[in-house]
Write an enzyme that holds these catalytic residues in place. Sequence first.
Site, short mmCIF file in Angstrom:
data_model
loop_
_atom_site.label_atom_id
_atom_site.label_comp_id
_atom_site.label_asym_id
_atom_site.label_seq_id
_atom_site.Cartn_x
_atom_site.Cartn_y
_atom_site.Cartn_z
N HIS A 88 33.47 -22.20 -2.79
CA HIS A 88 32.65 -21.33 -1.95
C HIS A 88 31.21 -21.80 -1.84
O HIS A 88 30.59 -21.67 -0.77
CB HIS A 88 32.72 -19.89 -2.49
N ASP A 163 42.36 -12.51 15.30
CA ASP A 163 42.75 -13.92 15.18
C ASP A 163 41.54 -14.79 15.46
O ASP A 163 40.90 -14.67 16.51
CB ASP A 163 43.87 -14.22 16.18
N GLY A 164 41.20 -15.67 14.52
CA GLY A 164 39.99 -16.48 14.65
C GLY A 164 39.99 -17.38 15.87
O GLY A 164 38.96 -17.54 16.54
N ASP A 181 36.80 -20.96 6.83
CA ASP A 181 37.38 -20.85 5.49
C ASP A 181 38.86 -20.52 5.67
O ASP A 181 39.30 -19.40 5.46
CB ASP A 181 36.65 -19.76 4.73
N SER A 182 39.62 -21.53 6.07
CA SER A 182 40.99 -21.31 6.54
C SER A 182 42.02 -21.62 5.48
O SER A 182 41.74 -22.25 4.46
CB SER A 182 41.26 -22.18 7.78
N PRO A 188 50.81 -20.17 11.63
CA PRO A 188 49.72 -19.81 12.54
C PRO A 188 48.42 -20.56 12.27
O PRO A 188 47.60 -20.73 13.18
CB PRO A 188 49.54 -18.30 12.29
#
Length: 304
Positions: A88, A163-164, A181-182, A188
Amino acid sequence: MEEKEDKQDMSISLVDFDPKKDQLMDLWFQDCIEFGHGISLRIKIKDILYNKRSKYQEIVILQTEKLGRMLVIDGITMLTEWDEAAYHEMIAHVPLLVHPKPSNILIIGGGDGGTLREVIKHPEVETVHICEIDRDVIDACRRFLPALASSFDDERVKVFYEDGAEFIKKCTSLYDVIIVDSTDPLGPGQILFQRKFYEDMKNALKEDGIAVTQCESIYLHERVIKGVYSFAKEIYNKLGYYYTLVPTYPSGIIGFFFCSLRYDPLKDLNYDRAHRLKELRYYTPELHKASFVLPLFAKNFFTT
């Protein structure tokens, strides 16, 4: 008579025998992803704190024996309290300390709150939009991972449960920094590793904006990294790849693409602002610079 007594003694010993007596509980979580070459991750756990299948995925929070609490989604390790700072801090502070005035920030994903926790450490930040598709992730982390998710209480934060990839299509020249940050490029999540998404990110950035995207391990995902590089270099003026060390991730390494429309990730690093940051466990300006130095085999990903 002697034979009868022997049988009686044996029966008593069998009844009294308890194979679990004085033994510790032996429960282990095994990540569903094999790292490659027959390697997998196993972590000893003490308790299951939360387990729910949401509309999108299975969310589990575990209390581990030695690594604090642990977030698992669809059987894949997302974080442990023991080493989450390495991820992070590096996904957040690298772009925010390069951009001279990171006022408006977008985080895509990041439902655990860890990236947000680091972003709001910067006094220059005025607004943070978080686009997280699964409300249940945020709710679970607020309850069981407050050291990360209490960041959602900051007044500068607004959450969008969308949904990004669709959310970003609606944005034009809004953000100074976008942080993706996936999850891994499975199901998906694959769309977040494709050219159209990177083009939409560019459109959502201001003219001097920076985007940083999670992009896998140099040891395990050469094809993915090369694939993103092949088109991202055509979209962004300055492109770099850097990595951080997270022991509970596959191979212990996770990397990021630094996609900038103007600023250089090394030349434009603001040391003064970096040294003013507090409560860090991993990031330093020196490590910032070193993280862009790749081993030879990985350096060749970007020259062939």
